[in-house]
Design a protein around this motif. Structure first.
Motif, PDB file in Angstrom:
ATOM      1  N   VAL A 196     -39.216 -48.068 -10.157  1.00 29.75           N
ATOM      2  CA  VAL A 196     -40.124 -47.571  -9.479  1.00 29.75           C
ATOM      3  C   VAL A 196     -41.321 -47.209 -10.651  1.00 29.75           C
ATOM      4  O   VAL A 196     -40.893 -46.675 -11.557  1.00 29.75           O
ATOM      5  CB  VAL A 196     -39.848 -46.164  -8.732  1.00 29.75           C
ATOM      6  N   ARG A 197     -42.452 -47.483 -10.187  1.00 32.41           N
ATOM      7  CA  ARG A 197     -43.615 -47.189 -11.125  1.00 32.41           C
ATOM      8  C   ARG A 197     -44.835 -46.488 -10.400  1.00 32.41           C
ATOM      9  O   ARG A 197     -45.678 -45.779 -11.128  1.00 32.41           O
ATOM     10  CB  ARG A 197     -44.070 -48.310 -11.880  1.00 32.41           C
ATOM     11  N   GLY A 198     -44.869 -46.645  -9.248  1.00 32.74           N
ATOM     12  CA  GLY A 198     -45.939 -45.856  -8.365  1.00 32.74           C
ATOM     13  C   GLY A 198     -45.648 -45.362  -7.010  1.00 32.74           C
ATOM     14  O   GLY A 198     -44.862 -46.162  -6.298  1.00 32.74           O
ATOM     15  N   ILE A 199     -46.212 -44.464  -6.557  1.00 38.82           N
ATOM     16  CA  ILE A 199     -45.862 -44.029  -5.084  1.00 38.82           C
ATOM     17  C   ILE A 199     -47.174 -43.608  -4.296  1.00 38.82           C
ATOM     18  O   ILE A 199     -47.898 -42.911  -4.931  1.00 38.82           O
ATOM     19  CB  ILE A 199     -44.922 -42.865  -5.143  1.00 38.82           C
ATOM     20  N   VAL A 200     -47.222 -43.938  -3.024  1.00 38.13           N
ATOM     21  CA  VAL A 200     -48.363 -43.395  -2.348  1.00 38.13           C
ATOM     22  C   VAL A 200     -47.749 -43.168  -1.170  1.00 38.13           C
ATOM     23  O   VAL A 200     -46.965 -43.960  -0.637  1.00 38.13           O
ATOM     24  CB  VAL A 200     -49.606 -44.457  -2.241  1.00 38.13           C
ATOM     25  N   ILE A 201     -48.268 -42.238  -0.315  1.00 34.05           N
ATOM     26  CA  ILE A 201     -47.714 -41.564   1.038  1.00 34.05           C
ATOM     27  C   ILE A 201     -48.564 -42.272   2.027  1.00 34.05           C
ATOM     28  O   ILE A 201     -49.871 -41.878   1.990  1.00 34.05           O
ATOM     29  CB  ILE A 201     -47.496 -40.151   0.997  1.00 34.05           C
ATOM     30  N   ASP A 202     -48.211 -42.932   3.058  1.00 37.22           N
ATOM     31  CA  ASP A 202     -49.055 -43.616   4.110  1.00 37.22           C
ATOM     32  C   ASP A 202     -49.385 -42.390   5.147  1.00 37.22           C
ATOM     33  O   ASP A 202     -48.793 -41.248   5.064  1.00 37.22           O
ATOM     34  CB  ASP A 202     -48.592 -44.925   4.595  1.00 37.22           C
ATOM     35  N   SER A 203     -50.255 -42.808   6.347  1.00 31.30           N
ATOM     36  CA  SER A 203     -50.514 -41.953   7.336  1.00 31.30           C
ATOM     37  C   SER A 203     -49.314 -41.350   8.224  1.00 31.30           C
ATOM     38  O   SER A 203     -49.422 -40.549   9.061  1.00 31.30           O
ATOM     39  CB  SER A 203     -51.652 -42.511   8.144  1.00 31.30           C
ATOM     40  N   SER A 204     -48.159 -42.252   8.091  1.00 31.50           N
ATOM     41  CA  SER A 204     -46.839 -41.905   9.001  1.00 31.50           C
ATOM     42  C   SER A 204     -45.979 -41.258   7.887  1.00 31.50           C
ATOM     43  O   SER A 204     -44.758 -40.951   8.506  1.00 31.50           O
ATOM     44  CB  SER A 204     -46.442 -43.098   9.477  1.00 31.50           C
ATOM     45  N   ASP A 205     -46.321 -40.760   6.837  1.00 29.70           N
ATOM     46  CA  ASP A 205     -45.621 -40.070   5.709  1.00 29.70           C
ATOM     47  C   ASP A 205     -44.403 -40.832   5.351  1.00 29.70           C
ATOM     48  O   ASP A 205     -43.499 -40.390   4.731  1.00 29.70           O
ATOM     49  CB  ASP A 205     -44.861 -38.478   6.461  1.00 29.70           C
ATOM     50  N   ARG A 206     -44.613 -42.122   5.493  1.00 32.23           N
ATOM     51  CA  ARG A 206     -43.660 -42.948   4.823  1.00 32.23           C
ATOM     52  C   ARG A 206     -44.165 -43.031   3.520  1.00 32.23           C
ATOM     53  O   ARG A 206     -45.180 -43.039   2.904  1.00 32.23           O
ATOM     54  CB  ARG A 206     -43.810 -44.608   5.495  1.00 32.23           C
ATOM     55  N   ILE A 207     -42.901 -43.621   2.554  1.00 27.72           N
ATOM     56  CA  ILE A 207     -43.020 -43.533   1.176  1.00 27.72           C
ATOM     57  C   ILE A 207     -43.180 -45.160   0.689  1.00 27.72           C
ATOM     58  O   ILE A 207     -42.187 -45.860   0.734  1.00 27.72           O
ATOM     59  CB  ILE A 207     -41.749 -42.880   0.374  1.00 27.72           C
ATOM     60  N   VAL A 208     -44.525 -45.298   0.299  1.00 23.96           N
ATOM     61  CA  VAL A 208     -44.663 -46.823  -0.179  1.00 23.96           C
ATOM     62  C   VAL A 208     -44.684 -46.738  -1.753  1.00 23.96           C
ATOM     63  O   VAL A 208     -45.436 -45.866  -2.477  1.00 23.96           O
ATOM     64  CB  VAL A 208     -45.943 -47.180   0.289  1.00 23.96           C
ATOM     65  N   THR A 209     -44.049 -47.704  -2.232  1.00 20.60           N
ATOM     66  CA  THR A 209     -43.599 -47.772  -3.708  1.00 20.60           C
ATOM     67  C   THR A 209     -43.715 -48.886  -4.369  1.00 20.60           C
ATOM     68  O   THR A 209     -43.374 -49.995  -3.806  1.00 20.60           O
ATOM     69  CB  THR A 209     -42.095 -47.287  -3.929  1.00 20.60           C
ATOM     70  N   ALA A 210     -44.561 -49.040  -5.676  1.00 20.64           N
ATOM     71  CA  ALA A 210     -44.435 -50.185  -6.295  1.00 20.64           C
ATOM     72  C   ALA A 210     -43.660 -49.972  -7.640  1.00 20.64           C
ATOM     73  O   ALA A 210     -43.480 -49.002  -8.012  1.00 20.64           O
ATOM     74  CB  ALA A 210     -45.932 -50.464  -6.892  1.00 20.64           C
ATOM     75  N   GLY A 211     -43.030 -51.256  -7.929  1.00 24.41           N
ATOM     76  CA  GLY A 211     -42.322 -51.274  -9.332  1.00 24.41           C
ATOM     77  C   GLY A 211     -41.924 -52.795  -9.597  1.00 24.41           C
ATOM     78  O   GLY A 211     -42.659 -53.663  -9.344  1.00 24.41           O
ATOM     79  N   PHE A 212     -40.774 -52.994  -9.830  1.00 21.13           N
ATOM     80  CA  PHE A 212     -40.248 -54.256 -10.321  1.00 21.13           C
ATOM     81  C   PHE A 212     -38.757 -54.651  -9.728  1.00 21.13           C
ATOM     82  O   PHE A 212     -37.868 -53.615  -9.306  1.00 21.13           O
ATOM     83  CB  PHE A 212     -40.383 -54.406 -11.772  1.00 21.13           C
ATOM     84  N   ILE A 213     -38.443 -55.754  -9.508  1.00 22.47           N
ATOM     85  CA  ILE A 213     -37.065 -56.195  -9.113  1.00 22.47           C
ATOM     86  C   ILE A 213     -36.630 -57.447 -10.125  1.00 22.47           C
ATOM     87  O   ILE A 213     -37.287 -58.233 -10.458  1.00 22.47           O
ATOM     88  CB  ILE A 213     -37.173 -56.771  -7.807  1.00 22.47           C
ATOM     89  N   GLY A 214     -35.341 -57.187 -10.265  1.00 21.20           N
ATOM     90  CA  GLY A 214     -34.854 -58.245 -11.357  1.00 21.20           C
ATOM     91  C   GLY A 214     -35.170 -58.407 -12.675  1.00 21.20           C
ATOM     92  O   GLY A 214     -35.377 -59.412 -13.469  1.00 21.20           O
ATOM     93  N   GLU A 215     -35.640 -57.080 -13.210  1.00 17.01           N
ATOM     94  CA  GLU A 215     -36.191 -57.013 -14.742  1.00 17.01           C
ATOM     95  C   GLU A 215     -34.961 -56.931 -15.603  1.00 17.01           C
ATOM     96  O   GLU A 215     -33.638 -56.535 -15.231  1.00 17.01           O
ATOM     97  CB  GLU A 215     -36.911 -55.829 -15.063  1.00 17.01           C
TER      98      GLU A 215
END
Length: 425
Positions: free
Chosen positions: A323-342
């Motif tokens: 995980v490298r970044g998080i933003v919370i959407d209008s439904s309070d869901r946790i949206v996350t950017a990062g990497f897979i398989g590094e």
């Protein structure tokens, strides 16, 4: 179409890359009120790079009204200069923060650009390069800003390192140090727990602020998630947290190393931090590293109603998923950017070598959102061309669609470039 699918109206079939003519990677994202995307990071190799800023139009095309055909490069020194954070102020100016002169021994730096991409000469107007400013907290060791926010009065708050300890700095809107912060100095190194490292920052409506990162705990100096709260003047808030002396909370997942890099605030005021968990060493280089999140109450206690006993992990591969970044959407869901398989986790904060963009979404209560991604596991993996891709930051455009930025290895010969992808929400 399914939530998590690439938005094919963005870039080329949902993705785009930005070629500065040299190796480059975007570390940060700010979204303007008109949905234009400002990406900030490093241009050039890891030892001699410069700050790079690019602006994309809403649809992912380079914005020719910004800088030189959409690009701006700021060369501070002949050594490693890296932008790590970016924000938009109330006038539409672009504030960028990071370090210059190498992270082990360099200085904190800020730059402010006008909306057209020119250095704003009203920022540090009497400096050697108006529009930019550098400061040191520690006179010899490394200093860096890894996250920044701008408050309602235009003051710029940065968090990162100041030598051997976490570092904090606050500037007035003209780039001068804010003498109402850190006992009049405007900048400080602070001791949090055993030896904290800060990578994320969130401002509260009260003027207090939260920082997240990781802290060496226990007799084996194992790293754990770190969350701390400060007063508006830069003192640890001892009414917060469960750590010795107050002001912070450490969270272990499975008796391995856990490294937090991102923070988000839900509408209830509850605090979510995320990062890389279950590394067998303190640098995320070994083991089956998993993307992980923890949630806390407003008082800094682990919220056991979230996930499993306050924590959630997602593990798409047996390599490093993070995980490298998080933003919370209008439904309070946790949206996350990062990497897979590094190939490894924390070392890939600079340059990914093997993995893909990873996008994760959790429900408001911390379960993987099974409506996100075709596989129904709450995550999506995007590989651009050659592998060696990684997400570093995330934001939501006004449509609610998800934008992730980072680096992608493309072309012949292969080169790491700024990259962005947009996903349906």
């Amino acid at each position: 179409m399914t939530a998590g699918d690439l938005d094919t109206t963005f870039g080329t079939s949902g993705t785009t890359t930005v070629n500065f003519g040299r190796t480059s990677i975007a570390n940060a994202l700010a979204i303007q009120s008109n949905d234009k995307l400002v990406l900030a990071g490093r241009v050039g190799d890891a030892s001699t790079g410069d700050w790079g800023i690019a602006r994309l139009k809403k649809d992912g095309a380079l914005d020719p009204s910004f800088g030189s055909s959409g690009l701006v490069t700021i060369p501070f020194t002949a050594q490693e200069d890296v932008a790590r954070a970016v924000a938009i102020d109330s006038s539409g100016n672009i504030v960028v923060g990071g370090f210059v002169g190498s992270e082990p021994a360099g200085a904190i730096a800020f730059a402010r650009l006008t909306s057209s991409g020119a250095l704003d000469t009203t920022f540090n107007p009497t400096g050697s390069v108006p529009g930019t400013v550098t400061y040191r907290i520690d006179p010899t060791l490394g200093n860096a800003v890894r996250a920044l926010v701008i408050d309602s009065s235009g003051k710029i708050l940065g968090a990162g390192i100041g030598g051997a300890n976490p570092g904090l700095i606050r500037l007035n809107s003209n780039g001068s140090l804010d003498t109402t912060f850190a006992g009049g100095a405007g900048k400080e190194a602070v001791a949090i727990g055993a030896s904290g490292h800060l990578f994320a920052l969130a401002l509260l409506s009260s003027g207090k602020f939260l920082v997240a990162g990781f802290d060496a705990t226990g007799t084996t100096t194992q790293d754990d998630f770190l969350l701390a709260q400060f007063t508006s003047t830069g003192s640890l808030d001892t009414t917060f947290g469960t750590g010795s002396g107050g002001g912070f909370t450490d969270t272990d997942f499975n008796s391995l190393n856990d490294l937090a890099f991102a923070i988000g605030l839900q509408s209830t005021g509850k605090i979510v931090i995320g990062g890389d968990t279950d590394s067998t060493d303190a640098f995320g280089l070994g083991g089956d590293v998993k993307a992980g999140w923890a949630r806390y109450t407003t008082s800094g206690a682990l919220d056991t109603t979230f996930g499993t006993s306050g924590k959630t992990q997602i593990n798409p591969t047996s390599l490093a998923d993070g995980v490298r970044g998080i933003v919370i959407d209008s439904s309070d869901r946790i949206v996350t950017a990062g990497f897979i398989g590094e190939a490894s986790a924390i070392s890939s904060f600079l340059d990914p070598v093997a993995g893909s963009f990873g996008v994760y979404r959790l429900t408001s209560s911390g379960a993987p959102d099974t409506s996100f991604g075709a596989a129904g596991g709450g995550w999506v993996r995007t590989t651009f061309a050659n592998g060696g891709d990684g997400g570093r930051a995330v934001g939501l455009q006004s449509s609610g669609n998800i934008v992730v930025v980072g680096g992608a290895t493309t072309g012949t010969p292969a080169q790491l470039n700024f990259a962005a992808a947009r996903y349906l929400s």
